[in-house]
Scaffold this active site. Structure first.
Site, PDB file in Angstrom:
ATOM      1  CD  GLU A 110     -27.705  23.942  -8.835  1.00  0.00           C
ATOM      2  OE1 GLU A 110     -27.493  24.918  -9.564  1.00  0.00           O
ATOM      3  OE2 GLU A 110     -27.018  23.652  -7.863  1.00  0.00           O
ATOM      4  CG  HIS A 134     -20.876  32.511  -9.634  1.00  0.00           C
ATOM      5  ND1 HIS A 134     -20.812  32.713  -8.281  1.00  0.00           N
ATOM      6  CD2 HIS A 134     -21.712  31.458  -9.806  1.00  0.00           C
ATOM      7  CE1 HIS A 134     -21.562  31.823  -7.663  1.00  0.00           C
ATOM      8  NE2 HIS A 134     -22.124  31.039  -8.571  1.00  0.00           N
ATOM      9  CD  GLU A 135     -23.502  30.748 -13.100  1.00  0.00           C
ATOM     10  OE1 GLU A 135     -23.577  29.506 -13.048  1.00  0.00           O
ATOM     11  OE2 GLU A 135     -23.965  31.495 -12.207  1.00  0.00           O
ATOM     12  CG  HIS A 183     -20.543  26.926 -10.490  1.00  0.00           C
ATOM     13  ND1 HIS A 183     -20.328  26.439  -9.226  1.00  0.00           N
ATOM     14  CD2 HIS A 183     -21.474  27.904 -10.353  1.00  0.00           C
ATOM     15  CE1 HIS A 183     -21.080  27.117  -8.368  1.00  0.00           C
ATOM     16  NE2 HIS A 183     -21.780  28.018  -9.020  1.00  0.00           N
TER      17      HIS A 183
HETATM   18 ZN   LIG Z   1     -23.316  29.317  -8.472  1.00  0.00          ZN
END
Ligand SMILES: [Zn+2]
Length: 820
Positions: free
Chosen positions: A116, A307-308, A311
């Site tokens: 990314e 958080h990850e 995703h």
């Molecule tokens: Zn993120």
């Protein structure tokens, strides 16, 4: 901007990728099937050497441009491309890269990926756009090294070891010094991935150890770290991962779709972490929790992991169509991390950090002309890297999601999410798809509300025009001296908690009324009162001389979150005082008076019965105490110093080390040795931070010499070093100068995404005319450089406004401090 998906729609990649980490070479064959819809087909390919191209089995001519491989005259319809290529491992933490660490005197080499936002095409030719989802069948071919971990998004389906190459010769691998390092190679064939974007493909190869657990929903989770770390330091992240996946399974309606999840802490990592589907990678300091980790580290690791993992749905299962909607991923994950951690560890009171940290950061940043909107057009590839403005795409976006969730209610919001995931899984979306999914469960138009905030920068300052804000007027709030004009954000209602992305411009009577009834306010109302006041004094709407008496009203306060904001007010006061001037002594004295009673009351040392709040309160007070240069307490802290870091109270270890460096600057030499030798990132950074706080000129020189010394301070940590040195008045200007003089080196070592951070950090802290001039002189030449242009513009506005504010309010602020 040209989209290569307009020419060819890939369906499946069979990627045969070879890596020899000993000579840094890569080689591969990518076989990609899909539909040609334009007779010229292009693939993204950067820093790759293309050797041969076949279309439906027949070798064809091709052209290469800087960023693309072009194949002309291709027949439309289902087509198979085979591209043979080779390349090199990167060393700048992008694409497929080499990372190293020392273990028992040997250099261990790790290969990892960071694709990314658009770096997959530095590893292999592909349509490197988020909408170009495809299935990936990966085969990695690597020299066979004993005890190595070779992992990717999916489990290994098959391994094959070879001692001979296909033409019959025996295999031998040598390193650069000519030493034999392997005499076999191994092929790892992974199960096919689900349909997903190129930027989510990942693999990691190297020596790691880890722990595996299976969560209550049957997902196997393994978390790895390099051999220099205690393997137990992965347990916390493993546990949070297991619970987070369960939390999301329960709330999102679609269970985690892969059989396994791996997490790896990498010794070199550009960002904080990366949500590759099924193989999440982390910076070590963002994942490891040792026995000596502080509460603060635990919380930040918990948030990062949560958080990850959010995703894995928002980003991986459902992905934005294009980078202009990056916020769909990041804003969502940045609020969901708090909901998940709050559910797993309610005693953390984790949302307080959201209000005092993210919300405040968003309000500060979003108040400057030139700031990006949450939803941001991307016209050129260079702009993709600049999108990751943490205060906007992450923090402001998260705040907007919180506003939406609270207006809808959590249960209704989740019902909409379940529909969204079911409808769009394995596909791509734009923001409106989410708003439409939520609409049946909301009593208002989510689309209308969210567009108003995501499509343009800024937020309103609200003035009460009736009773309790039932009628109100609004203007766009600005901190850069620009005119605040009437605005029309569609706010369903005004509340005084922390839900809404706006600030309240209370009249003096309204403000006094709330202050006099402070104890009766809820915590969020208390925080809003202080946060809003802090911003309003910075804007010039109210003179900053009110800050000193205001902060002093809280000297008996016990809530750590409130103290966090009181420290913010003191921080605001600091800008009016020249470093180490006679006047500044007054501010230091003031600060001492502010904290002294409370610190006496709670004591310096962590007690067995201290809860999380008490630990945080002490941390807030001690930071102010250090600023106050309170020699008495610095000496008490110094007495607690021990050469063995494990013997010090871990929660105040950083404060003890700072006190030591303050009173005995020669110790900095030892601190730097410890920084280099200790593996635990938490402890390591305590030593570096303390060393960088040193006030002694000669020792400060040694710290400055670490800038650009990549052997001593890794490229991934150089930005932190800069921040620490830029904050220290003794090293401030030299650190700034070093960055100017070595900009090309900074660019080369740091990775594109962090370049922005330099003008941003300087913009946030600089406050003198001299710094303003230096900033304009140096960064002013980069206004056309899209990678940093926006950060430069905002930075300049920010410093200029601050300098003017100091010139306007400075004398009055000093008088006010003197009076107390
Ligand atoms: Zn993120």
């Amino acid at each position: 901007m040209e989209r290569l998906l307009d020419y060819f729609v890939p369906e499946k990649y069979v990627l045969d990728f070879g890596i020899n980490k000993f000579n840094k070479k890569t080689f591969g064959v990518v076989n990609v099937n899909g539909e040609v819809i334009n007779e010229t087909v292009k693939f993204h390919a950067v820093k790759l050497n293309i050797r041969q191209v076949f279309v439906n089995g027949k070798e064809v001519e091709y052209e290469t441009e800087e960023e693309t491989l072009i194949i002309n005259n291709v027949a439309l319809g289902e087509t198979e491309f085979v591209i043979v290529f080779d390349g090199l491992l990167n060393e700048n933490m992008e694409g497929v890269y080499l990372s190293t660490y020392d273990y028992n005197g040997e250099i261990e080499r790790i290969v990892a990926t960071q694709f990314e936002s658009h770096y997959a095409h530095e590893a292999f030719p592909c349509i490197d756009e988020p909408e170009a989802k495809a299935v990936f069948e990966l085969k990695l071919t690597v020299p066979e090294v004993e005890d190595e971990v070779v992992i990717s998004n999916m489990p290994v389906a098959q391994t094959k070891k070879h001692t001979k190459v296909p033409d019959g010769k025996h295999v031998v691998f040598y390193d650069n010094e000519g030493k034999k390092v392997a005499d076999k190679y191994c092929e790892y064939i992974f199960e096919p991935t689900p349909r997903m974007s190129t930027y989510l493909l990942a693999w990691v190869i190297g020596k790691f150890h880890g722990k595996t657990i299976t969560n209550e929903h049957g997902v196997e989770i393994t978390t790895y770290c390099s051999l220099v770390h205690d393997v137990d330091s992965v347990i916390f992240a493993n546990e949070i991962a297991a619970r987070s996946l369960e939390f999301y399974d329960d709330n999102f309606g679609v269970p985690y779709p892969l059989k396994k999840l791996d997490q790896v802490a990498l010794p070199d990592f550009e960002a904080g972490a990366m949500e590759n589907w099924g193989l999440v990678t982390y910076r070590e300091s963002m994942m490891l929790v040792s026995a000596d980790a502080t509460l603060g580290t635990k919380k930040s690791v918990a948030l990062t992991v949560a958080h990850e993992l959010s995703h894995q749905w928002f980003g991986d299962l459902v992905t934005m169509k294009w980078w202009d909607d990056l916020w769909l991923n990041e804003s969502f994950a940045s609020v969901m991390e708090y909901y998940a951690v709050d559910a797993i560890h309610p005693e953390f009171n984790i949302f307080e950090g959201f209000f005092t940290g993210d919300c405040q950061a968003a309000l500060n940043r979003d108040a400057y002309s030139g700031v990006q909107s949450v939803h941001q057009e991307v016209r050129k590839p260079e702009e993709i890297a600049t999108l990751f403005d943490s205060a906007i795409v992450y923090a402001k976006g998260a705040r907007l999601m919180l506003m939406l969730i609270r207006l809808m209610g959590w249960d209704s919001f989740c019902k909409g999410l379940v529909d969204y995931f079911n409808e769009f899984k394995y596909k791509n979306t734009v923001g409106d798809d989410l708003w439409e999914s939520l609409k049946p469960y909301a009593s208002f138009e989510p689309r209308k509300l969210m567009h108003a905030f995501t499509d343009r920068p800024g937020y309103p300052v609200i003035t009460n025009e009736g009773d309790d804000f039932r009628e109100f007027s609004q203007k766009r709030f600005l901190l850069d001296g620009g005119e605040m004009t009437e605005s029309d954000w569609p706010l369903p209602k005004i509340t005084e908690d922390m839900s809404g992305h706006y600030i309240l411009n209370l009249s003096e009577e309204e403000f006094e009324d709330r202050l006099n009834n402070f104890d009766k306010l809820g915590l969020e109302e208390k925080l809003r009162l202080l946060i809003d006041r802090d911003l309003i004094t910075k804007s010039g709407l109210v003179s900053a001389d009110c800050l000193a008496p205001l902060a002093m009203k809280f000297k008996n306060e016990s809530a750590p979150a409130v103290w966090n904001k009181v420290a913010g007010l003191v921080g605001n006061l600091k800008i009016y005082f020249d470093d180490e001037s006679k006047d500044e002594k007054l501010l230091k004295k003031y600060t001492f008076n502010l904290i002294n009673d409370k610190l006496d009351e709670i004591g310096l040392v962590t007690r067995d019965d201290d809860d999380e709040d008490m630990i945080r309160l002490r941390a807030n007070l001690l930071a102010l105490d250090y600023y106050a240069e309170d020699e008495g307490r610095l000496k008490l802290l110094d007495e607690m110093y021990d050469d063995d870091y494990m013997k010090m109270d871990k929660e105040i270890r950083g404060d003890i080390l700072c006190a030591k460096a303050y009173l005995e600057p020669e110790i900095v030499d030892e601190f730097l040795v410890k920084y280099k030798e200790i593996a635990d990132p938490d402890v390591k950074f305590d030593y570096l931070f303390a060393a960088c706080s040193v006030r002694d000129e000669k020792q400060a020189e040694k710290l400055l010499a670490l800038m650009g010394d990549y052997k001593m301070v890794k490229p991934q940590d150089q930005l932190y070093l800069f921040v620490y040195l830029y904050r220290n008045p003794k090293t401030r200007m030299q650190a700034f100068e070093w960055v100017c003089d070595n900009w090309e080196l900074v660019k080369k070592m740091g990775g594109e995404k962090s370049l922005n951070d330099y003008p941003t950090i300087i913009g946030r802290l600089a406050r003198t005319r001299e710094e303003l001039e230096k900033f304009v002189d140096f960064f002013g030449t980069m206004r056309e450089d899209l990678v940093v242009a926006r950060a430069v513009e905002i930075g300049e506005n920010e410093i200029r406004a601050r300098v003017e504010l100091i010139e306007k309010d400075g004398e009055r602020v000093k008088e006010a401090v003197k009076k107390i």
